[in-house]
Every structure is written in C-alpha cells, then in structure tokens.
Design a protein around this motif. Structure first.
Motif, PDB file in Angstrom:
ATOM      1  N   THR A 128     -19.414  -9.582 -43.664  1.00 24.44           N
ATOM      2  CA  THR A 128     -18.669 -10.043 -44.750  1.00 24.44           C
ATOM      3  C   THR A 128     -19.777  -9.722 -45.989  1.00 24.44           C
ATOM      4  O   THR A 128     -19.477  -9.287 -47.150  1.00 24.44           O
ATOM      5  N   LEU A 129     -20.941 -10.099 -45.839  1.00 25.37           N
ATOM      6  CA  LEU A 129     -22.063  -9.972 -46.731  1.00 25.37           C
ATOM      7  C   LEU A 129     -22.947  -8.604 -46.107  1.00 25.37           C
ATOM      8  O   LEU A 129     -23.392  -8.670 -45.322  1.00 25.37           O
ATOM      9  N   ARG A 130     -22.717  -8.064 -47.161  1.00 28.27           N
ATOM     10  CA  ARG A 130     -23.274  -6.574 -46.776  1.00 28.27           C
ATOM     11  C   ARG A 130     -23.553  -5.584 -47.974  1.00 28.27           C
ATOM     12  O   ARG A 130     -23.249  -5.983 -49.333  1.00 28.27           O
ATOM     13  N   VAL A 131     -24.438  -4.863 -47.877  1.00 26.72           N
ATOM     14  CA  VAL A 131     -24.945  -3.820 -49.115  1.00 26.72           C
ATOM     15  C   VAL A 131     -23.901  -3.123 -49.489  1.00 26.72           C
ATOM     16  O   VAL A 131     -23.297  -2.279 -48.620  1.00 26.72           O
ATOM     17  N   VAL A 132     -23.575  -2.771 -50.557  1.00 28.40           N
ATOM     18  CA  VAL A 132     -22.483  -2.020 -51.294  1.00 28.40           C
ATOM     19  C   VAL A 132     -23.092  -1.150 -52.290  1.00 28.40           C
ATOM     20  O   VAL A 132     -23.412  -1.729 -53.346  1.00 28.40           O
ATOM     21  N   ASP A 133     -23.342   0.230 -52.099  1.00 23.99           N
ATOM     22  CA  ASP A 133     -24.026   1.379 -53.173  1.00 23.99           C
ATOM     23  C   ASP A 133     -23.022   2.261 -53.300  1.00 23.99           C
ATOM     24  O   ASP A 133     -22.481   2.750 -52.425  1.00 23.99           O
ATOM     25  N   PRO A 134     -22.883   2.449 -54.714  1.00 27.80           N
ATOM     26  CA  PRO A 134     -21.533   3.704 -54.953  1.00 27.80           C
ATOM     27  C   PRO A 134     -22.273   5.103 -54.741  1.00 27.80           C
ATOM     28  O   PRO A 134     -23.455   5.184 -54.939  1.00 27.80           O
ATOM     29  N   VAL A 135     -21.531   5.812 -54.152  1.00 32.47           N
ATOM     30  CA  VAL A 135     -21.924   7.296 -53.941  1.00 32.47           C
ATOM     31  C   VAL A 135     -22.186   8.009 -55.483  1.00 32.47           C
ATOM     32  O   VAL A 135     -21.480   7.532 -56.230  1.00 32.47           O
ATOM     33  N   GLY A 136     -23.459   8.645 -55.553  1.00 26.56           N
ATOM     34  CA  GLY A 136     -23.604   9.230 -56.948  1.00 26.56           C
ATOM     35  C   GLY A 136     -24.842   8.214 -57.507  1.00 26.56           C
ATOM     36  O   GLY A 136     -25.509   8.405 -58.604  1.00 26.56           O
ATOM     37  N   SER A 137     -25.260   7.061 -56.777  1.00 25.94           N
ATOM     38  CA  SER A 137     -26.155   6.152 -57.442  1.00 25.94           C
ATOM     39  C   SER A 137     -27.736   6.806 -57.211  1.00 25.94           C
ATOM     40  O   SER A 137     -27.905   7.451 -56.446  1.00 25.94           O
TER      41      SER A 137
END
Length: 261
Positions: A128-137
């Motif tokens: 539930t608690l996780r790293v979320v980075d958008p593609v293109g960052s």
C-alpha cells in the motif's frame, strides 16, 4: 558555364570514412589507427585525424592502453536511441514485472540522457505504501541509484565530459556534492555490480540499481528497485542488489537475442 560539384578539401570522403569508423567502433571493443587506415586505404595520419575528430565530438575515446579507440559517450547514446527506447522498454518489461513480484517493491527502467536519468517504464510494487514515479520523470544522474549504475559503466573520460564541473547539484544532506566523491563511489559500484542511493534525491525513499548493457558492451539502460525509507533495512542494498544485477543481465541477454532475430 557547366555546374561543377565542389569536392572536399581532403580526398578522403570524410563523411563516408567517418561512418565506416563508427561502424567499426560499434562492432569492436577497440580499433587501432593502423587497422582503420588499412580498412579505408588511407595514410595513418589521415586515419589519426579522423579519429581525433570523432574524439572531439564525443563519438570515440582513446582506450586505457593508448593503443586504439573505443566508442565514446555520444556514440553510445546514439546507439541506445538506435535500439529504440520503446524496444528496450518492451524487452525489459517482463523482467521488471518479475522483479517487482519477488521484491514487492516498485521497479523502474531508466536511460541516461546527458547528465540526467529519464524514466521510461515503471512497474509499481504491491505494498500500500510504495514509491510511485511517473514515466518521463527526470533527475540528476549522480543523485539516483540507477544514474550511478549507468555512470559507473562509462569510461572516466566520458564521465568527465558529462559532468564538466567539479561541484555537483546537492538536494539533500546525503547528496554527493563533488565529482571526485562520485568517482570514488563509482569504484565500489563497479566492484559490487549494483549501486544504491540513500535519501540523496529525496528523504522518503531509497533505491538499488544495476546497468543494462547492450550487445557491444555499451550502456543501454538501468533497472532499479525503489522503496520507502521506512521499509529499508540496514542491509537492503546487499539483499536486493544481486537480484537487480541479475535482472539487468537478463534484460541485456534478451535485448541481444531480440536484435539477433
């Protein structure tokens, strides 16, 4: 008056010969000036001028022994583009999925774009608690695990060409602040086969990463596992690192197989 085509100053057909040299750099770990001169049927001095020109544009570098030339950072970046980022992403995606399943953490694929990393694929973790980075960052390469993994795979001359200034951007207390400090850390990265970043870009997550090498040994991409700092044990890098390194090698093998088909 009939139209006459302007001939190059030097009768070596510079562009064509440069393309031949670049193709040799693509196929071989190192080429010698004498071999290039024989291949092009030109004088050694002509071949030397050609290689010096390629070096000045970052397309080639003198090898450590000083006996020949290897592919430079610019050529490796062009090679990575030629492989097509979408193709690399497609080949790597199953490995990211498998790695995310095993670790439970977010797994990402990035490429080196100058002195920055560009995120091209993300498989989120199961927590539930996780790293979320958008593609293109994008992020400075020296502040990320995946950036350090890819920088460690470059010759020192190419590293210095990418990071011109001795002082580097600092964002956190743990950030690497100088090129000398980075070079020292990259020695350890090469020995371990993986890199880690501990609250160097942000204070809420850490990462472990490994390079993805192309068929000719050049850096193509990097694979990383990112996790919240609250879930990072003291030995998280040593635990996850070998798995990430194995995933990087697997992606490299699959990429080579896909290009051979």
């Amino acid at each position: 008056m009939s139209e006459q085509r302007v001939q190059p100053r030097y009768p070596i057909e510079s562009v064509g010969n440069a393309l031949v040299a670049l193709d040799l750099l693509r196929l071989k770990p190192s080429i010698r000036v004498t071999d290039l001169a024989d291949r092009l049927s030109v004088a050694r001095s002509t071949a030397q001028r050609l290689m010096s020109s390629l070096v000045s544009h970052g397309l080639a570098i003198a090898d450590d022994a000083g006996q020949g030339y290897a592919a430079g950072a610019t050529l490796l970046r062009l090679g990575a583009l030629a492989l097509d980022r979408l193709t690399v992403r497609e080949v790597a995606h199953p490995s990211l999925v498998s790695l995310a399943r095993v670790t439970g953490e977010t797994c990402e694929l990035a490429v080196l774009d100058g002195a920055e990393v560009l995120l091209v694929d993300v498989v989120e973790g199961t927590h539930t608690l996780r790293v979320v980075d958008p593609v293109g960052s994008r992020a400075p390469a020296h502040l990320t695990a995946v950036g350090k993994a890819m920088l460690a795979s470059l010759p020192v001359a190419d590293l210095e060409r990418l990071l011109v200034e001795e002082d580097l951007e600092v964002r956190m207390l743990r950030s690497i602040g100088t090129r000398a400090e980075l070079v020292e850390q990259l020695v350890r990265v090469r020995a371990d086969g993986y890199a880690s970043a501990q609250m160097e870009l942000g204070d809420d997550y850490v990462g472990v990463a490994a390079p993805v090498l192309g068929p000719c040994g050049g850096i193509v991409a990097g694979v990383t596992v990112a996790l919240p700092v609250v879930r990072a044990t003291e030995d998280f890098a040593a635990t996850i690192g070998p798995m990430v390194a194995a995933a990087g090698r697997e992606i490299g093998r699959r990429l080579a197989d896909s290009l051979a088909e």
